[in-house]
Design a protein around this motif. Sequence first.
Motif, mmCIF file in Angstrom:
data_model
loop_
_atom_site.group_PDB
_atom_site.id
_atom_site.type_symbol
_atom_site.label_atom_id
_atom_site.label_comp_id
_atom_site.label_asym_id
_atom_site.label_seq_id
_atom_site.Cartn_x
_atom_site.Cartn_y
_atom_site.Cartn_z
ATOM 1 N N PRO A 87 44.824 -14.815 4.851
ATOM 2 C CA PRO A 87 43.464 -14.370 4.497
ATOM 3 C C PRO A 87 43.277 -14.119 3.001
ATOM 4 N N LEU A 88 44.266 -13.525 2.353
ATOM 5 C CA LEU A 88 44.150 -13.239 0.925
ATOM 6 C C LEU A 88 44.052 -14.524 0.104
ATOM 7 N N TYR A 89 44.838 -15.523 0.467
ATOM 8 C CA TYR A 89 44.806 -16.794 -0.255
ATOM 9 C C TYR A 89 43.447 -17.468 -0.101
ATOM 10 N N ILE A 90 42.932 -17.501 1.114
ATOM 11 C CA ILE A 90 41.649 -18.160 1.355
ATOM 12 C C ILE A 90 40.528 -17.443 0.607
ATOM 13 N N ILE A 91 40.533 -16.126 0.659
ATOM 14 C CA ILE A 91 39.516 -15.352 -0.070
ATOM 15 C C ILE A 91 39.622 -15.622 -1.567
ATOM 16 N N ALA A 92 40.843 -15.639 -2.085
ATOM 17 C CA ALA A 92 41.049 -15.879 -3.517
ATOM 18 C C ALA A 92 40.537 -17.258 -3.917
ATOM 19 N N GLN A 93 40.811 -18.265 -3.106
ATOM 20 C CA GLN A 93 40.381 -19.629 -3.417
ATOM 21 C C GLN A 93 38.854 -19.764 -3.394
ATOM 22 N N ILE A 94 38.225 -19.162 -2.417
ATOM 23 C CA ILE A 94 36.764 -19.257 -2.318
ATOM 24 C C ILE A 94 36.098 -18.492 -3.457
ATOM 25 N N ILE A 95 36.591 -17.293 -3.759
ATOM 26 C CA ILE A 95 36.031 -16.514 -4.866
ATOM 27 C C ILE A 95 36.185 -17.275 -6.186
ATOM 28 N N ALA A 96 37.361 -17.875 -6.406
ATOM 29 C CA ALA A 96 37.595 -18.641 -7.632
ATOM 30 C C ALA A 96 36.631 -19.820 -7.729
ATOM 31 N N ALA A 97 36.391 -20.508 -6.609
ATOM 32 C CA ALA A 97 35.470 -21.645 -6.605
ATOM 33 C C ALA A 97 34.040 -21.204 -6.899
ATOM 34 N N ILE A 98 33.641 -20.051 -6.360
ATOM 35 C CA ILE A 98 32.296 -19.532 -6.628
ATOM 36 C C ILE A 98 32.166 -19.130 -8.099
ATOM 37 N N LEU A 99 33.194 -18.494 -8.642
ATOM 38 C CA LEU A 99 33.169 -18.100 -10.058
ATOM 39 C C LEU A 99 33.091 -19.329 -10.969
ATOM 40 N N ALA A 100 33.862 -20.358 -10.647
ATOM 41 C CA ALA A 100 33.836 -21.583 -11.452
ATOM 42 C C ALA A 100 32.472 -22.253 -11.377
ATOM 43 N N SER A 101 31.901 -22.288 -10.183
ATOM 44 C CA SER A 101 30.571 -22.887 -10.004
ATOM 45 C C SER A 101 29.506 -22.076 -10.734
ATOM 46 N N GLY A 102 29.653 -20.759 -10.690
ATOM 47 C CA GLY A 102 28.725 -19.901 -11.428
ATOM 48 C C GLY A 102 28.824 -20.112 -12.920
ATOM 49 N N THR A 103 30.034 -20.330 -13.411
ATOM 50 C CA THR A 103 30.227 -20.608 -14.835
ATOM 51 C C THR A 103 29.502 -21.878 -15.244
ATOM 52 N N LEU A 104 29.648 -22.918 -14.436
ATOM 53 C CA LEU A 104 28.963 -24.180 -14.736
ATOM 54 C C LEU A 104 27.442 -24.011 -14.687
ATOM 55 N N TYR A 105 26.970 -23.236 -13.736
ATOM 56 C CA TYR A 105 25.531 -22.995 -13.604
ATOM 57 C C TYR A 105 24.974 -22.286 -14.833
ATOM 58 N N LEU A 106 25.769 -21.381 -15.407
ATOM 59 C CA LEU A 106 25.333 -20.652 -16.603
ATOM 60 C C LEU A 106 25.445 -21.497 -17.878
ATOM 61 N N LEU A 107 26.436 -22.380 -17.914
ATOM 62 C CA LEU A 107 26.663 -23.180 -19.127
ATOM 63 C C LEU A 107 25.711 -24.364 -19.235
ATOM 64 N N PHE A 108 25.291 -24.902 -18.096
ATOM 65 C CA PHE A 108 24.446 -26.097 -18.089
ATOM 66 C C PHE A 108 23.111 -25.802 -17.412
ATOM 67 N N ASP A 109 22.125 -26.586 -17.760
ATOM 68 C CA ASP A 109 20.825 -26.497 -17.096
ATOM 69 C C ASP A 109 20.903 -27.346 -15.835
ATOM 70 N N VAL A 110 21.503 -26.771 -14.802
ATOM 71 C CA VAL A 110 21.786 -27.522 -13.584
ATOM 72 C C VAL A 110 20.548 -27.544 -12.687
ATOM 73 N N THR A 111 20.017 -28.720 -12.477
ATOM 74 C CA THR A 111 18.892 -28.912 -11.564
ATOM 75 C C THR A 111 19.403 -29.513 -10.260
ATOM 76 N N GLU A 112 18.493 -29.760 -9.336
ATOM 77 C CA GLU A 112 18.888 -30.374 -8.069
ATOM 78 C C GLU A 112 19.484 -31.760 -8.295
ATOM 79 N N ASP A 113 18.979 -32.465 -9.294
ATOM 80 C CA ASP A 113 19.492 -33.803 -9.593
ATOM 81 C C ASP A 113 20.902 -33.762 -10.174
ATOM 82 N N ALA A 114 21.283 -32.633 -10.752
ATOM 83 C CA ALA A 114 22.609 -32.498 -11.356
ATOM 84 C C ALA A 114 23.534 -31.679 -10.468
ATOM 85 N N TYR A 115 23.232 -31.622 -9.188
ATOM 86 C CA TYR A 115 24.044 -30.836 -8.254
ATOM 87 C C TYR A 115 25.480 -31.334 -8.259
#
Length: 244
Positions: A87-115
Amino acid sequence: MRWYECVMYYQIIAEVIGTYFVVLLGCGSVVVNKIHGSVTFPGICVVWGLIVMVMVYSVGHISGAHFNPSVTITFAIFRRFPLTELPLYIIAQIIAAILASGTLYLLFDVTEDAYFGTLPVGSNVQALVFEILISFLLMFVISGVATDNRAIGELAGIAVGMTILLNVFVAGPVTGASMNPARSIGPAVIMKTYNGLWIYIIGPTIGTILGGFAYNLIRFTDKPLREVTRSSSFLRSMSRNITH
């Protein structure tokens, strides 16, 4: 804090860092290509393969470098990973993926076309079958190079990275070639796009379990262990050839 709790703490940190950069650079190549058109599809394939290879060599000796809930689940099923840590590994992996995706969302002007997540291009059945097949191959290779002491262990990162590169080349235009529920969940949560997400949770998990099972069917040999492990290290083999 007991010593094994400290070890687990470092493993989780390593898994978070590894998963974060795998998703950040892999999905980042998709974003950059969609916005600027400078990476190209072959470039995206290479980025995915290289970042996994780099992170395997960077933290594989600490956390095992799963970066993937489906891989972790499969390791646990075949007793290559403690079930209590699952459980700890899975939670860590999902949280890391969300954080990375959030970073990209903040760095770029991500629209639906750039999903930068994964969406099925054709039918859901086609996408599901593709994800099962490429995840099967990925886990089959991982099982061969990372869990079998007869393999050339020093080349494990290259083999896994190249497998991902090949899978993205073939399945990328059809499914996005996830092979990893965390890689799909992260962008879906940040962009609130859940179309077909179940495919990228169920498909990779079924594929990796089948891939691990298939390798376990052929793992055993009648040769003595000391004989089959003579060539298990490429570097040791080369050094013996040089000295002789």
